[in-house]
Scaffold this motif. Structure first.
Motif, short mmCIF file in Angstrom:
data_model
loop_
_atom_site.label_atom_id
_atom_site.label_comp_id
_atom_site.label_asym_id
_atom_site.label_seq_id
_atom_site.Cartn_x
_atom_site.Cartn_y
_atom_site.Cartn_z
N MET A 57 24.12 18.87 27.81
CA MET A 57 23.46 17.64 28.20
C MET A 57 22.08 17.98 28.76
SD MET A 57 24.44 14.90 31.09
CE MET A 57 25.21 13.50 30.38
N ASN A 58 21.12 17.15 28.42
CA ASN A 58 19.75 17.33 28.88
C ASN A 58 19.55 16.61 30.21
OD1 ASN A 58 17.01 17.58 29.16
ND2 ASN A 58 16.51 16.76 27.15
N ALA A 59 18.98 17.32 31.18
CA ALA A 59 18.79 16.73 32.51
C ALA A 59 17.76 15.61 32.52
CB ALA A 59 18.38 17.82 33.50
N SER A 60 16.89 15.58 31.51
CA SER A 60 15.84 14.55 31.49
C SER A 60 16.32 13.23 30.91
CB SER A 60 14.63 15.06 30.71
OG SER A 60 14.99 15.31 29.37
N GLY A 61 17.51 13.19 30.37
CA GLY A 61 18.04 11.94 29.85
C GLY A 61 18.09 11.94 28.33
N ALA A 62 18.90 11.07 27.81
CA ALA A 62 19.12 11.04 26.36
C ALA A 62 18.09 10.19 25.62
CB ALA A 62 20.52 10.50 26.08
N HIS A 63 17.35 9.36 26.32
CA HIS A 63 16.45 8.42 25.64
C HIS A 63 14.98 8.63 26.00
CE1 HIS A 63 19.96 6.29 24.23
NE2 HIS A 63 20.42 6.27 25.47
N THR A 64 14.57 9.87 26.24
CA THR A 64 13.19 10.10 26.66
C THR A 64 12.18 9.81 25.55
OG1 THR A 64 13.40 12.44 26.07
CG2 THR A 64 13.81 11.84 28.38
N GLY A 65 12.57 9.88 24.30
CA GLY A 65 11.65 9.62 23.20
C GLY A 65 11.59 8.16 22.78
N THR A 66 12.48 7.34 23.29
CA THR A 66 12.54 5.94 22.87
C THR A 66 11.25 5.18 23.22
OG1 THR A 66 14.92 5.96 23.17
CG2 THR A 66 13.87 3.81 23.01
N GLY A 67 10.74 5.40 24.42
CA GLY A 67 9.51 4.72 24.82
C GLY A 67 8.33 5.10 23.95
N SER A 68 8.21 6.39 23.65
CA SER A 68 7.12 6.84 22.77
C SER A 68 7.27 6.26 21.37
CB SER A 68 7.11 8.38 22.68
OG SER A 68 6.80 8.93 23.93
N TRP A 69 8.49 6.22 20.90
CA TRP A 69 8.75 5.68 19.57
C TRP A 69 8.37 4.19 19.53
CZ3 TRP A 69 11.83 1.87 17.42
CH2 TRP A 69 12.01 1.93 16.04
N LEU A 70 8.74 3.45 20.56
CA LEU A 70 8.40 2.03 20.61
C LEU A 70 6.89 1.80 20.70
CD1 LEU A 70 11.21 0.67 22.96
CD2 LEU A 70 10.89 0.16 20.53
N ILE A 71 6.21 2.60 21.51
CA ILE A 71 4.74 2.47 21.61
C ILE A 71 4.09 2.80 20.29
CG2 ILE A 71 2.67 3.43 22.70
CD1 ILE A 71 4.39 3.78 25.26
N GLN A 72 4.58 3.84 19.62
CA GLN A 72 4.02 4.23 18.32
C GLN A 72 4.17 3.09 17.31
OE1 GLN A 72 2.40 6.95 18.19
NE2 GLN A 72 2.24 7.59 16.10
N ARG A 73 5.33 2.46 17.30
CA ARG A 73 5.56 1.34 16.36
C ARG A 73 4.76 0.11 16.75
NH1 ARG A 73 7.14 5.64 15.45
NH2 ARG A 73 8.64 6.22 13.85
N ALA A 74 4.65 -0.17 18.04
CA ALA A 74 3.89 -1.34 18.49
C ALA A 74 2.41 -1.18 18.16
CB ALA A 74 4.09 -1.55 20.00
N THR A 75 1.86 0.01 18.41
CA THR A 75 0.44 0.21 18.10
C THR A 75 0.20 0.17 16.59
OG1 THR A 75 0.72 2.63 18.22
CG2 THR A 75 -0.08 1.50 20.20
#
Length: 113
Positions: free
Chosen positions: A1-19
């Motif tokens: 398990m990653n200590a930083s969380g399982a969804h750290t890339g979700t925000g970047s992915w959403l910003i990439q798609r929104a832009t």
């Protein structure tokens, strides 16, 4: 398990798609506007960039493009540049370039009117 969380890339992915969505909506409209007006001299370009909606649209497109480029470049650097110092230097170079370009774009757009 990653200590930083399982969804750290979700925000970047959403910003990439929104832009990408913003660019897909704004850029074709700006292109049509420019092709219809097709100024041939400096006075024509001044009139073309005079409307506030156009300057705001251009700045929005520039901001979306800069954010889109930053996320893409950051991901490339994270994946392919292993030395931490070099990666940090590349991050700073890209951030500085994108920020300076946005400031320059705003200065040009609001210096026209």
């Amino acid at each position: 398990m990653n200590a930083s969380g399982a969804h750290t890339g979700t925000g970047s992915w959403l910003i990439q798609r929104a832009t990408a969505g913003v660019l897909a909506l704004v850029l074709p409209g700006l292109l049509v506007y420019f092709l219809i007006a097709l100024p041939v001299d400096f006075a024509g370009w001044r009139v073309l960039f005079a409307p506030l909606w156009l300057r705001v649209s251009m700045l929005l497109a520039g901001l979306a493009l800069a954010l889109h480029a930053w996320i893409g470049m950051r991901d490339i650097f994270m994946d392919y540049v292993r030395p931490v110092g070099l990666r940090l230097a590349l991050y700073l170079a890209v951030i500085g370039t994108l920020a300076a370009t946005l400031v320059w774009l705003a200065a040009v757009l609001w210096g026209v009117a």
